[in-house]
Write a protein that holds these residues in place. Structure first.
Motif: not given
Lengths: 516, 307
Positions: B39-66
């Motif tokens: 719990n609190g490891a950041g799994k949900s946050t990571l998934l939300q960043c991948c889904a575009g529901l949250r914007y990363a503070t730094t770094g980025r997520v590429l979906l099929s290169g976008h």
């Protein structure tokens, strides 16, 4: 799906799922409409004034809480929907509720035959007011979204808080120093706050998290819009509108004063009678109110007795009745001044118009009547009495004497009695109920409790075919009007006198009041 | 081609709480990728960043290169997102919800929706607000699966579900993924269930990446060592810094270590435990792998904090 199709899709979904709330709001509007078009203030006037904005806030906040702007755990955000499309759909929903409210306003104004130009002014003003309420409500939902849940349980608490806030704002808004500040703000600022508020609403849907800046700016815009609403609804403090010179009618002096309460939109015209003669009845017969709009159009309405309110304890009747051989002066009630008060009661209706009303013209007829004794009989008796073709029956009930006064149940019937006036109301029936005490003097009684009261109203011809009856409890209270020296026990053995008023004088008056 | 590529992703809540620290990982297209962590490891946050529901503070997520931040992932990549935190509109019936979302998804599979509704035992006429937690999760899963997404992100999808339904879903997911080539990134605490379906795994601990890769590769990388000592008990100072999850129970000592580490070589082990009756070196289970790595991360964090 295109952007516009998404807007329509979300909008339609809100309509389908929230139709019960919208229906409830429409019903509330209908109820409040009856208050607007009714000549008298309805019992639910105060209720609807709170429930209506409450229902409005409820259905708006409910719709926004279901599809919250914060995006991390809301359902709509997991669907291929554009945030600005959802925000636009929500704004359309709010506008729909506003339009429903506006429809009732237009219907009410058409009911009062308001001219087109004045109608546009009034609807425009009202629309601004409703929007100044609607947008802050929508903002409240978006900025407090962390505290809302989709089930709407907490939303109800927010609605309650909003109503309380509105009460506080309205109370503060009446304070003159606050009003001075609000009025000093330029209109352009309010317009900018409105436009900014709409933009911030759309923006809040595009954010992934709540932004303190957007929330703060939303609060500022909301406060400015509410200030505009307060400034529009409380233009001036209550002030005298006009005072006409006193006139003399049958030796009584009648003075007119008018006072307009800007907060409630009502106007009170008071006729103060002085030096009234004993045995005389002064009454307003009929009246016409003409409302002149700023575009020159005018509308008239007949003022009936329902437009008049009589202050308890101040019957429109001279103290005492001239009875043969009786000294009425000594037994007169302690307050010899009588008055009439016409309460022009279009509070909602006048509020609708805002500044559209230019002048009020008031024409009315004042009648004086001489009371004539038509029956005299002991209590606890049934005595048919004929007078001028009218049969009068008095059936008295038990008389109870306690430490403070005397209570007698009396039923009086007139079969049929053609009254010399158009209107028949309770005060007339009461005015004819006079007790003649055992020592020969008379005492007018003011019933504290009237029960099973029945009367008709209409033209004299119509009324003449009816049976009028009045049943009420008369209480002679030593603390209220009765001579403290009266031997209350002796009243029970006294006689009942029924007097009928006969028209003596008719005077027509005209007054004109310009709106401040 | 990677379906998801997370590059040095960090996320900070309300500018104070660091939820993710420089996460870098990839999810291969067509894979069923597990995301595990305490719990609190950041799994949900990571998934939300991948889904575009949250914007990363730094770094980025590429979906099929976008870049997920520049496009709407859910619309553009037919991305399905399911989370236990998502609440379906409480005033709407399930049928209304289906009617609402179906036109939004070009690949909406009405037959699949009907089939899932039947197998989940859901009543379409009930409002979502009246559903139990398990039923709500099933309804949400229906809404996530029926659009036939090409990329499916699932955050604790088995919450509130009984064993039979869980089994059905697992089989359904496997069949669906095989049939349509759907990439699935799934975060769950239900390791036993997860282990049967995933082929890749990422382990997070306190917002940091502990391990990521194919299941087989990870298992190959680590070894679970169990030592049963002779009549003389194992002495106290026998551990090494590279050993993780050291546990002692009587004469039994177990730990996990990098398979390539020299300390695991047979002769080294023999030297260290000369009196050992038995030394077993085997591939760890997912549960053991996760528990050991997570505890090790906790220990390191505690050491860093005290230092």
């Amino acid at each position: 799906m295109t952007w516009s199709a998404q807007v329509w899709h979300v909008f339609r979904k809100d309509l389908v799922t929230r139709w019960t709330g919208i229906l409830f709001f429409a019903v509330m509007l209908l109820v409040s409409m009856t208050d607007v078009v009714s000549a008298v203030e309805t019992p639910w006037a105060a209720f609807s004034s709170i429930a209506l904005p409450g229902a409005f806030a409820g259905i708006v906040i409910g719709a926004i809480a279901t599809d919250q702007p914060a995006r991390s755990d809301v359902f709509w955000a997991t669907q291929p929907l554009r945030p600005d499309a959802v925000a636009t759909a929500k704004l359309l929903y709010v506008l729909l509720i506003v339009l429903i409210a506006m429809t009732s306003t237009v219907v009410a104004l058409r009911y009062f035959h308001v001219g087109t130009a004045a109608l546009i002014t009034a609807v425009g003003g009202r629309l601004w007011l409703v929007l100044c309420y609607a947008i802050p409500v929508a903002h409240l939902a978006t900025i407090s979204i962390d505290r809302l849940d989709p089930n709407g349980r907490r939303a109800r608490i927010v609605v309650l808080m909003l109503v309380l806030l509105a009460v506080v704002v309205a109370t503060i808004g009446r304070a003159e120093p606050v009003m001075q500040v609000i009025r000093a703000l330029p209109t352009a600022l309010y317009v900018l706050a409105f436009l900014g508020g709409v933009a911030l609403f759309v923006r809040s849907y595009q954010l992934r998290e709540r932004s303190p800046f957007v929330s703060g700016a939303s609060i500022v815009c909301s406060l400015l819009m509410l200030a505009s609403m307060v400034a529009s609804t409380t233009p001036d403090r209550a002030a005298p509108v006009a005072a006409a010179a006193p006139v003399t009618v049958d030796s009584a002096s009648v003075a007119f004063t008018a006072l307009r309460d800007s907060n409630t939109g009502s106007m009170r015209v008071t006729l103060n009678h002085a030096d009234v003669q004993a045995g005389m009845l002064y009454r307003l017969a009929t009246g016409t109110l003409t409302v002149v709009m700023r575009d020159g159009s005018r509308m008239s309405m007949l003022l009936g007795s329902r437009w008049m309110s009589v202050r308890p304890g101040g019957p429109r009747q001279a103290p005492g009745i001239a009875l043969a051989g009786a000294d009425s002066t000594a037994r007169a009630p302690r307050e010899p001044t009588v008055f009439d008060e016409i309460r022009l009661l279009p509070p909602a209706f006048e509020r609708l118009r805002q500044d559209s009303v230019s002048r009020l013209l008031l024409d009315w007829t004042l009648e004086t009547h001489q009371l004539h004794e038509v029956a005299r009989f002991p209590l606890r008796d049934t005595l048919p009495h004929r007078d001028n073709g009218a049969e009068v029956q008095c059936i008295s009930g038990e008389a109870k004497v306690d430490g403070r006064g005397l209570e007698i149940e009396v039923n009086v019937r007139w079969l049929p009695l053609v009254l010399p006036s158009s209107w028949w109301d309770r005060t007339e029936a009461m005015g004819r109920s006079v007790f003649a005490l055992h020592d020969g003097s008379a005492m007018t009684l003011t019933p504290l409790v009237a029960r099973s009261f029945h009367s008709g109203k209409g033209t004299p011809d119509q009324f003449g075919r009816r049976v009028a009856s009045a049943g009420y409890t008369l209480r002679v209270d030593t603390a209220f009007g009765a001579n403290p020296d009266t031997d209350l026990a002796s009243v029970a053995t006294s006689q009942m006198v029924v007097a009928v008023p006969r028209l003596r004088t008719t005077r027509r008056f005209h007054a004109e009041f310009g709106m401040p | 081609m990677n379906a998801i590529e997370v590059q040095d992703l960090s996320y900070r809540y309300r500018r104070t709480v660091d939820a993710l620290h420089g996460i870098t990982m990839t999810v291969t297209a067509g894979a069923i990728h597990g995301l595990i962590g305490p719990n609190g490891a950041g799994k949900s946050t990571l998934l939300q960043c991948c889904a575009g529901l949250r914007y990363a503070t730094t770094g980025r997520v590429l979906l099929s290169g976008h870049d997920a931040r520049r496009v709407d992932p859910i619309s553009t990549h037919a991305l399905g997102y399911l989370s236990e935190a998502i609440r379906l509109p409480p005033k709407m019936t399930l049928a209304q919800v289906e009617r609402f979302i179906a036109p939004l998804h070009p690949r909406w599979d009405a037959a699949l929706a009907a089939s899932l509704r039947t197998s989940f035992g859901l009543d379409a006429s009930r409002t979502c607000g009246t559903l139990s937690r398990g039923e709500h999760m099933k309804a949400a899963m229906l809404c996530a699966l029926a659009p036939r997404p090409t990329l499916l992100l699932m955050d604790e999808p088995f919450t509130g579900m009984d064993v039979l339904v869980k089994d059905e879903i697992v089989r359904g997911l496997l069949a669906g993924a095989l049939e349509t080539g759907t990439t699935i990134l799934i975060a769950s605490h239900d390791l036993a269930e997860l282990e049967t379906i995933i082929d890749h795994v990422t382990i997070l601990g306190r917002g940091r990446l502990l391990a990521s890769g194919a299941m087989e590769a990870l298992r190959e990388r680590y070894r679970r060592v169990t030592v049963v000592a002779g009549p003389a008990a194992i002495g106290a100072p026998v551990t090494e810094a590279s050993w993780m999850g050291v546990e002692r129970a009587g004469r039994r000592l177990s730990f996990m270590a990098d398979a390539t580490h020299t300390s695991l070589r047979a002769e080294v082990m023999q030297q260290r435990f000369p009196d050992a009756e038995q030394i077993t070196i085997e591939e760890p289970s997912l549960r053991e792998l996760f528990a050991t790595l997570a505890r090790d991360a906790e220990r390191h964090t505690a050491l860093e904090t005290s230092a």
